[in-house]
Write an enzyme that holds these catalytic residues in place. Structure first.
Site, short mmCIF file in Angstrom:
data_model
loop_
_atom_site.label_atom_id
_atom_site.label_comp_id
_atom_site.label_asym_id
_atom_site.label_seq_id
_atom_site.Cartn_x
_atom_site.Cartn_y
_atom_site.Cartn_z
N TYR A 133 22.54 27.20 65.53
CA TYR A 133 23.80 27.14 66.29
C TYR A 133 24.53 28.48 66.35
O TYR A 133 25.50 28.62 67.10
CB TYR A 133 24.76 26.08 65.72
CG TYR A 133 24.18 24.69 65.60
CD1 TYR A 133 22.97 24.35 66.20
CD2 TYR A 133 24.85 23.71 64.87
CE1 TYR A 133 22.45 23.07 66.06
CE2 TYR A 133 24.33 22.43 64.74
CZ TYR A 133 23.13 22.12 65.33
OH TYR A 133 22.62 20.85 65.19
N HIS A 158 14.96 21.21 60.55
CA HIS A 158 15.67 20.90 61.80
C HIS A 158 14.79 20.15 62.81
O HIS A 158 15.26 19.23 63.48
CB HIS A 158 16.16 22.22 62.42
CG HIS A 158 17.27 22.05 63.40
ND1 HIS A 158 18.21 23.02 63.65
CD2 HIS A 158 17.62 21.03 64.21
CE1 HIS A 158 19.07 22.61 64.56
NE2 HIS A 158 18.73 21.40 64.92
N SER A 206 24.41 13.28 68.73
CA SER A 206 24.64 12.83 70.11
C SER A 206 25.06 11.36 70.13
O SER A 206 24.70 10.61 71.03
CB SER A 206 23.40 13.04 71.00
OG SER A 206 23.17 14.42 71.20
N HIS A 264 26.16 16.46 74.97
CA HIS A 264 26.96 17.57 75.51
C HIS A 264 26.54 17.87 76.95
O HIS A 264 27.22 18.63 77.64
CB HIS A 264 26.77 18.81 74.63
CG HIS A 264 25.34 19.10 74.30
ND1 HIS A 264 24.42 19.51 75.24
CD2 HIS A 264 24.64 19.00 73.14
CE1 HIS A 264 23.23 19.67 74.67
NE2 HIS A 264 23.35 19.35 73.40
N ILE A 324 39.48 15.25 68.20
CA ILE A 324 39.10 15.39 66.78
C ILE A 324 39.92 14.40 65.95
O ILE A 324 39.40 13.66 65.11
CB ILE A 324 39.30 16.84 66.29
CG1 ILE A 324 38.24 17.76 66.91
CG2 ILE A 324 39.23 16.91 64.76
CD1 ILE A 324 38.47 19.25 66.68
#
Length: 323
Positions: free
Chosen positions: A55, A117, A217, A222, A277
């Site tokens: 990221y 990952h 997700s 996204h 948030i």
């Protein structure tokens, strides 16, 4: 324990907060936005923070965590931080250096969780997505059991409190679980999981092995252009989720998050928007009925937003199997 900090006990004895803050953002979002968003998340009550070397934001996420420790909001032990080993570092000799690099970027002494990952190995080097002159990915051939042994050594060295995997299918999990001389089982498998791809079979398998399923997700996607089909349906506009949101006087996002918590899935909520948030922390304030849960179960249609087709080809590509 107050509801905000509900945790699940992992198979190695450590505890993971069931609601996590996802920090991935599309390429066009400035990396320093991760600093502000992570600080806001910690202020709102998030204690589980998820990032990865891929990221490119760990220095900002680490800075956010350290600034919230410095101002007395939290202690280091209050935070559960996850990083991930990228595909170009699967060779056993590169695993610990990759984790040490993440720790250096974060300016932290340890991560709470370190994950493989993605199960497909890429050519080692600085390039995150190494390609040949024709734009084809440059793969590497690595035995993931050897990668796992190097992960176990990172746990023994205290650099990672817990170790796990991400984007593994059942066959790949079994390969690790059946490895001769296995020292530590993966504590979790982090996968795409939401009402359109509810991963029922993988979830049942993981539960049977005392492996936690962690959902990314969870709010759909996204929808980042190079990675996600722009014609795929928008999860949070689903009529069933919208009707349940109306019934409970909540947002469709909260319904999607609550659904996962009630089926025993740890859920990541990604937003860089302050209001959302804070909103996402309200997932502990209400419950879905069994009828609600059945209705959401009925939405499963095997829609995978993140197919990562460019990784297809090698036998370790995880999404060719049923689950």
């Amino acid at each position: 324990m107050d509801s905000k900090h509900q945790c699940v006990k992992l198979n190695d004895g450590h505890f993971m907060p069931v609601l996590g803050f996802g920090t991935y953002a599309p390429a066009e979002v400035p990396k320093n936005k991760a600093l502000e968003a992570t600080k806001l998340a910690i202020e709102a009550g998030f204690r589980h923070i998820d990032s990865a070397h891929l990221y490119n934001n760990e220095e900002y996420v680490g800075l956010a965590i350290r600034s919230k420790i410095a101002d007395g909001t939290v202690k280091r032990e209050d935070i559960f931080y996850t990083s991930k080993l990228w595909c170009n570092s699967h060779r056993p000799e590169f695993v610990r250096p990759a984790l040490e690099r993440s720790l250096k970027n974060l300016q932290l002494d340890y991560v709470d969780l370190y994950l493989i990952h993605f199960p497909v190995s890429l050519k080692p080097g600085e390039e995150l997505i190494p390609k040949d002159e024709n734009g084809k990915l440059l793969f590497d051939t690595v035995d993931l059991c050897a990668t796992w042994e190097a992960m176990e050594k990172c746990k023994d060295a205290g650099l990672a409190k817990s170790i796990g995997v991400s984007n593994f299918n059942r066959r790949q999990l079994e390969m690790i679980l059946n490895k001769p001389g296995l020292k530590y089982k993966p504590v979790c498998n982090q996968v795409e999981c939401h009402p359109y791809l509810n991963q029922r079979k993988l979830l049942d398998f993981c539960k049977s092995k005392d492996i936690v399923l962690v959902a990314f997700s969870a709010l759909g996607s996204h929808r980042e252009k190079p990675w996600v089909d722009q014609n795929s349906p928008v999860l949070l506009e689903d009529p069933v989720l919208c009707a349940l949101a109306k019934k409970h006087k909540r947002t469709p996002a909260l319904i999607a998050l609550r659904y996962q918590l009630q089926r025993g899935v740890v859920v990541l909520a990604k937003s860089y928007n302050e209001q959302r948030i804070r909103e996402n922390m309200k997932v502990f304030e209400f419950q879905l009925t069994s009828e609600d849960m059945k209705a959401i179960d009925g939405l499963d249609r095997n829609i995978r937003y993140l197919t990562l087709d460019i990784f297809a080809g090698p036998p370790n590509y995880p999404f060719s199997d049923e689950y």
